[in-house]
Motif scaffolding. Structure first.
Motif, short mmCIF file in Angstrom:
data_model
loop_
_atom_site.label_atom_id
_atom_site.label_comp_id
_atom_site.label_asym_id
_atom_site.label_seq_id
_atom_site.Cartn_x
_atom_site.Cartn_y
_atom_site.Cartn_z
N LEU A 135 13.11 6.63 8.26
CA LEU A 135 12.81 5.29 7.74
C LEU A 135 13.48 5.07 6.39
N GLU A 136 13.44 6.08 5.52
CA GLU A 136 14.03 5.94 4.19
C GLU A 136 15.55 5.81 4.26
N GLN A 137 16.17 6.51 5.20
CA GLN A 137 17.62 6.40 5.36
C GLN A 137 18.03 5.05 5.95
N THR A 138 17.12 4.45 6.70
CA THR A 138 17.42 3.22 7.41
C THR A 138 17.09 1.97 6.60
N LEU A 139 15.99 2.01 5.86
CA LEU A 139 15.50 0.84 5.14
C LEU A 139 15.04 1.22 3.74
N ASP A 140 14.97 0.23 2.87
CA ASP A 140 14.39 0.41 1.54
C ASP A 140 12.90 0.11 1.65
N LEU A 141 12.09 1.15 1.75
CA LEU A 141 10.66 0.95 1.97
C LEU A 141 10.00 0.21 0.79
N ALA A 142 10.59 0.33 -0.38
CA ALA A 142 10.03 -0.37 -1.54
C ALA A 142 10.08 -1.88 -1.34
N GLU A 143 11.10 -2.36 -0.62
CA GLU A 143 11.19 -3.80 -0.35
C GLU A 143 10.07 -4.27 0.57
N PHE A 144 9.52 -3.34 1.33
CA PHE A 144 8.40 -3.67 2.21
C PHE A 144 7.06 -3.35 1.54
N ARG A 145 7.12 -3.00 0.27
CA ARG A 145 5.93 -2.70 -0.53
C ARG A 145 5.13 -1.54 0.04
N ILE A 146 5.86 -0.52 0.44
CA ILE A 146 5.24 0.74 0.87
C ILE A 146 5.56 1.78 -0.19
N GLU A 147 4.56 2.22 -0.91
CA GLU A 147 4.76 3.09 -2.05
C GLU A 147 4.43 4.54 -1.73
N ARG A 148 5.20 5.43 -2.32
CA ARG A 148 4.93 6.86 -2.18
C ARG A 148 3.78 7.28 -3.11
N HIS A 149 3.69 6.61 -4.27
CA HIS A 149 2.74 7.04 -5.29
C HIS A 149 1.43 6.23 -5.24
N THR A 150 0.48 6.67 -6.01
CA THR A 150 -0.84 6.04 -6.04
C THR A 150 -0.74 4.59 -6.50
N PRO A 151 -1.32 3.66 -5.78
CA PRO A 151 -1.29 2.24 -6.18
C PRO A 151 -2.23 1.99 -7.36
N LEU A 152 -2.09 0.83 -7.98
CA LEU A 152 -2.93 0.48 -9.12
C LEU A 152 -3.71 -0.80 -8.82
N PHE A 153 -4.96 -0.77 -9.21
CA PHE A 153 -5.86 -1.91 -9.06
C PHE A 153 -5.77 -2.73 -10.34
N LEU A 154 -5.29 -3.97 -10.25
CA LEU A 154 -5.08 -4.81 -11.42
C LEU A 154 -6.17 -5.88 -11.51
N PHE A 155 -6.79 -5.97 -12.67
CA PHE A 155 -7.84 -6.97 -12.85
C PHE A 155 -8.08 -7.22 -14.34
N ALA A 156 -8.70 -8.34 -14.62
CA ALA A 156 -9.11 -8.70 -15.99
C ALA A 156 -10.54 -9.22 -15.89
N GLY A 191 0.81 -1.21 0.00
CA GLY A 191 0.00 0.00 0.00
C GLY A 191 0.85 1.26 0.00
N THR A 192 0.19 2.36 0.22
CA THR A 192 0.86 3.65 0.21
C THR A 192 1.39 3.99 1.60
N ARG A 193 2.09 5.10 1.66
CA ARG A 193 2.58 5.58 2.95
C ARG A 193 1.41 5.81 3.92
N ARG A 194 0.31 6.28 3.39
CA ARG A 194 -0.84 6.55 4.26
C ARG A 194 -1.40 5.26 4.84
N ASP A 195 -1.35 4.18 4.06
CA ASP A 195 -1.80 2.88 4.58
C ASP A 195 -0.91 2.45 5.75
N PHE A 196 0.41 2.64 5.58
CA PHE A 196 1.32 2.26 6.66
C PHE A 196 1.12 3.15 7.88
N ALA A 197 0.96 4.45 7.66
CA ALA A 197 0.75 5.37 8.79
C ALA A 197 -0.51 5.01 9.56
N LEU A 198 -1.54 4.57 8.84
CA LEU A 198 -2.79 4.16 9.50
C LEU A 198 -2.54 2.95 10.39
#
Length: 392
Positions: free
Chosen positions: A194-215, A170-177
């Motif tokens: 947190l960014e200086q200490t860890l790679d937040l992308a590896e924890f799947r915390i995104e800064r940008h808007t997530p995408l809903f994937l479906f078919a 999710g996004t940063r807001r999801d993690f903050a919640l």
């Protein structure tokens, strides 16, 4: 009137030294003048047992009378015990002991560094025994912070461990919640740390808007036009806000298939039957995903077949996602989550202690279907878990 308790400090026939304190209960500090309160703070920070000469110096050469006035009030109010000596026809203070020191600190809003140090050492020991290897750099980084800041920020590391255990995305807001029960609960300085200490992308915390994937074999209608999702070569990727803007949908979906692993989702989406809808389930369902799926279900209610990793976290994720169907009175079934699927994997991983605890908790909920119950029993018996990418 103060009731004095005097204790002789010498054995002379006529006592020359005594310890005096009040027998009355302590008085509130709320009415203390600001100048008195500021001086008392400096006295408390000295540790609680000081020579009177030293305390006078804290007041300054021009404020000695202020120090005597404060001492007299503290003595009458039950906050201090004063060692006095008879000189020049009067009892003069020699040493002052602050009583009820922790109560004084609390009343003045002061930190107790010794207690904070003890708290941090206790917390640090617990963290060292429970954190995953990927979070150990954060524990080292906490050691480099002032103790008070470490006591605040360690909660972010605990939240990251929960985020990781539940395979959230999710996004940063999801993690903050999750971490602070407030989508804006983290300060910029905390995000920077947190960014200086860890790679937040590896924890799947995104800064940008997530995408809903479906078919799905659907045509979505928006206030300003339409989108035929079935024309997508593999799957569609929409922002949560775009999904929310859908006003209607035409088409027929026999069932919704939810797939957790991203690679597996892409395979299933490309190979799906024409009347099936496939949705990517990004780990533990974030809020934005639940809202988007809820929107589709309200437009096209159909049963769910949920495929997650055959491991304790996968079972928990499936149960959480299924709540969207249960709340609408719709059926759901686990899919590709059987003991046979897991046992057929060429590569499996051993269960961790946290996995075993999670399994025990899940089995106590009475929410497991017969398939999921059998899967959990196989994992406990064999002590192994797996990933759906190996077979789906």
């Amino acid at each position: 009137m103060a009731e004095w308790i005097d204790t002789p400090l010498d054995k002379r026939a006529v006592c020359q030294k005594r310890l005096r304190q009040s027998g009355n209960a302590t008085h509130s500090l709320d009415t203390l003048p600001t100048t008195w309160r500021d001086l008392l703070v400096r006295w408390v920070q000295r540790g609680g047992n000081s020579r009177w000469e030293t305390l006078c110096k804290d007041a300054g050469n021009n404020q000695v009378q202020l120090a005597y006035s404060l001492l007299d009030w503290l003595l009458r109010s039950g906050w201090v015990a004063v060692a006095q000596q008879w000189k020049h026809g009067d009892w003069l203070p020699q040493r002052v002991e602050l009583l009820h020191l922790q109560q004084l600190r609390n009343a003045l809003g002061l930190r107790d560094v010794a207690i904070e140090e003890q708290q941090w050492q206790t917390i640090r020991t617990a963290l060292a025994n429970t954190l995953s290897e990927s979070l150990m750099p954060a524990l080292t980084a906490l050691d480099e912070l002032p103790i008070q800041r470490a006591l605040t920020r360690y909660q972010l590391i605990v939240a990251l461990q929960q985020w990781q255990d539940e395979e959230r995305i999710g996004t940063r807001r999801d993690f903050a919640l999750l971490a602070r029960s407030d989508t804006k609960g983290l300060r910029e300085s905390e995000w920077a740390w947190l960014e200086q200490t860890l790679d937040l992308a590896e924890f799947r915390i995104e800064r940008h808007t997530p995408l809903f994937l479906f078919a799905a074999p659907l045509t979505l209608t928006f206030p300003c036009g339409q989108m035929d999702v079935s024309n997508c070569a593999d799957f569609a990727a929409l922002t949560p806000a775009t999904v929310q803007a859908v006003t209607s949908a035409t088409g027929s979906v026999k069932r919704w298939q939810l797939v957790e692993n991203r690679t597996s989702f892409e395979r299933v989406a490309k190979q799906r039957d024409g009347d099936v809808g496939v949705i990517w389930l990004p780990g533990f369902p974030p809020n934005w995903w639940c809202i988007a799926v809820g929107k589709l279900l309200d437009l096209l209610p159909s049963p769910a077949y949920i495929a997650c990793d055959p491991d304790p976290a996968g079972i928990a994720i499936a149960l959480k996602a299924a709540e969207l169907w249960q709340s609408r009175g719709l059926a759901w079934h686990p899919w590709k989550m059987t003991a046979a699927d897991l046992s057929g994997l060429r590569t499996r991983k051993p269960l961790t202690e946290n996995d075993k605890l999670q399994l025990a908790s899940l089995r106590n909920t009475n929410l497991l279907s017969s398939e999921l119950l059998a899967l959990s029993e196989w994992m406990l018996e064999k002590g192994e878990k797996g990933e759906q990418e190996g077979y789906l």
